[in-house]
Enzyme design. Structure first.
Site, mmCIF file in Angstrom:
data_model
loop_
_atom_site.group_PDB
_atom_site.id
_atom_site.type_symbol
_atom_site.label_atom_id
_atom_site.label_comp_id
_atom_site.label_asym_id
_atom_site.label_seq_id
_atom_site.Cartn_x
_atom_site.Cartn_y
_atom_site.Cartn_z
ATOM 1 N N HIS A 18 -5.571 4.315 -2.313
ATOM 2 C CA HIS A 18 -4.432 4.573 -1.429
ATOM 3 C C HIS A 18 -4.130 6.058 -1.296
ATOM 4 O O HIS A 18 -3.408 6.467 -0.380
ATOM 5 C CB HIS A 18 -3.191 3.780 -1.874
ATOM 6 C CG HIS A 18 -2.455 4.323 -3.051
ATOM 7 N ND1 HIS A 18 -2.575 3.800 -4.316
ATOM 8 C CD2 HIS A 18 -1.566 5.347 -3.163
ATOM 9 C CE1 HIS A 18 -1.790 4.455 -5.148
ATOM 10 N NE2 HIS A 18 -1.178 5.409 -4.473
ATOM 11 N N SER B 75 -0.139 9.266 -8.384
ATOM 12 C CA SER B 75 -1.234 8.327 -8.166
ATOM 13 C C SER B 75 -2.578 9.039 -8.191
ATOM 14 O O SER B 75 -2.763 10.082 -7.571
ATOM 15 C CB SER B 75 -1.067 7.638 -6.803
ATOM 16 O OG SER B 75 0.060 6.811 -6.789
ATOM 17 N N ASP C 218 -8.139 -0.554 -5.772
ATOM 18 C CA ASP C 218 -7.403 0.692 -5.513
ATOM 19 C C ASP C 218 -8.032 1.889 -6.224
ATOM 20 O O ASP C 218 -7.348 2.678 -6.867
ATOM 21 C CB ASP C 218 -5.930 0.563 -5.899
ATOM 22 C CG ASP C 218 -5.075 1.624 -5.201
ATOM 23 O OD1 ASP C 218 -5.637 2.448 -4.448
ATOM 24 O OD2 ASP C 218 -3.860 1.644 -5.432
#
Length: 357
Positions: A95, A209, A126
């Site tokens: 992402h 992230s 992911d």
């Protein structure tokens, strides 16, 4: 990113107490045979030394690992990544890269805006790998740890670029293991269901992230990926509840992408169907309707057809596509499950040997 925690297979660390056990206290210690108020300065000194030792370990870990954590600029914003090897491969979240093919990467060696290109993205877990177009001198690859040695209660540091603040470090512990969480698709999320996640109390904010969750041996044990949200707080992040993809999955996916340019063996179970959530007469989610089946896949071999409505996997009720993904997240290809479904208003069961995503 946000998450909805579901079933857990977390291990718990139990700390036994023995009769007469006494904790060192800053305010004068504890009483008992052979102890006195005169012990307090000694105890306070021991605590001070322990604090200094822990602080020194934090600083050593930061010096060791932070040079291997990079900031990634993509089309949709900023994220973090970890230098995976000395060939310029960087592992991050899918992402973070989104649909972009090229990136601006800031590394600890001082160069600004190094260019990088996508090797491959694997949204189902992911994870993604990008590669620097030109590898600078002094690029330092991170050391990756052993997932089997991660324990609840271990102190960890999260390193990345939260809110664009590069080279930021937060501290916490491993709060739980084996969590299964589902990402939202809002804000560019993949919507993936992720199993065996490491739950941590270290702060995870937008921009963290793809960064590093690190133990005090300077080993990466996971990639911070998302934070839980609390519906009672209007969808705001729930403080102290973040999740990281475990190092075992990171290495499995990254190694395959680097070797083959794609994931060739996901290790994740599937019924090999395309489905959609259906609702009952009260407009409540009531199961997953099979829209299509992969030829030769698990569901077709088990006798399911398009139009069947799946309502349970083993003893786990299935009401939505997400709950179906979560029910299968902890299983492996080749394992057998009992699928409960309805066809023409009749309830049926089938034994299915799971396929692979």
């Amino acid at each position: 990113m946000d998450a909805s925690p579901s079933r857990s297979r977390a291990r718990r660390l139990l700390l036994p107490l023995t009769a007469g056990a006494c904790a060192i206290a800053l305010a004068g210690g504890c009483s008992g045979p052979g102890s006195s108020r005169a012990d307090a300065p000694v105890q306070q000194g021991a605590v001070a030394r322990a604090t200094d030792d822990l602080e020194s370990r934090y600083q050593a870990v930061i010096r060791d690992v932070l040079p291997s954590v990079v900031q990634i600029g993509a089309e949709d914003g900023l994220g973090s990544g970890i230098v995976y090897d000395n060939k310029g491969h960087i592992v991050t979240n899918a992402h973070v890269v989104g649909s972009a093919k090229t990136f601006d990467v800031t590394v600890a060696t001082g160069e600004k805006g190094l260019k990088a290109s996508l090797v491959s993205s694997y949204p189902e877990q992911d994870l993604a790998v990008i590669r620097l177009d030109n590898v600078p001198d002094g690029l330092k690859a991170a050391t990756f740890g052993d997932a089997d040695k991660v324990e609840v209660g271990q102190i960890v540091l999260a390193m990345g670029s939260p809110l664009g603040l590069s080279s930021s470090v937060t501290q916490g512990i491993v709060s739980a293991l084996g969590r299964t969480v589902s990402e939202s698709r809002a804000g560019g999320g993949t919507g993936a269901t992720l199993a065996d996640m490491v739950q941590t109390s270290a702060a995870i904010n937008p921009g963290n992230s793809g960064g590093a969750l690190v133990n005090l041996d300077s080993e990466v044990i996971g990639i911070p990926t998302l934070a839980a949200t609390d519906p009672q707080l209007g969808g705001s992040a729930a403080p102290g509840i973040g999740f990281a993809i475990p190092v075992s999955m990171v290495r499995t996916v990254a190694d395959q992408i680097i070797k083959s340019g794609k994931v060739t063996d996901s290790g994740r179970a599937a019924l090999n169907i395309t489905g959609r959530t259906v609702v009952d007469d009260d407009y409540q989610p009531a199961g997953v309707a099979v829209v299509s089946l992969e030829k030769g896949g698990a569901a077709e071999k088990a006798g399911l057809r398009a139009g069947d409505i799946i309502t349970a996997i083993d003893d786990t009720p299935i009401t939505t596509i997400t709950s179906l993904s979560e029910a299968l997240a902890g299983d492996k290809p080749g394992e057998q499950v009992t699928v409960t479904y309805s066809r023409s208003d009749s309830k049926r069961k089938a034994e299915a040997t799971l396929g692979e995503i």
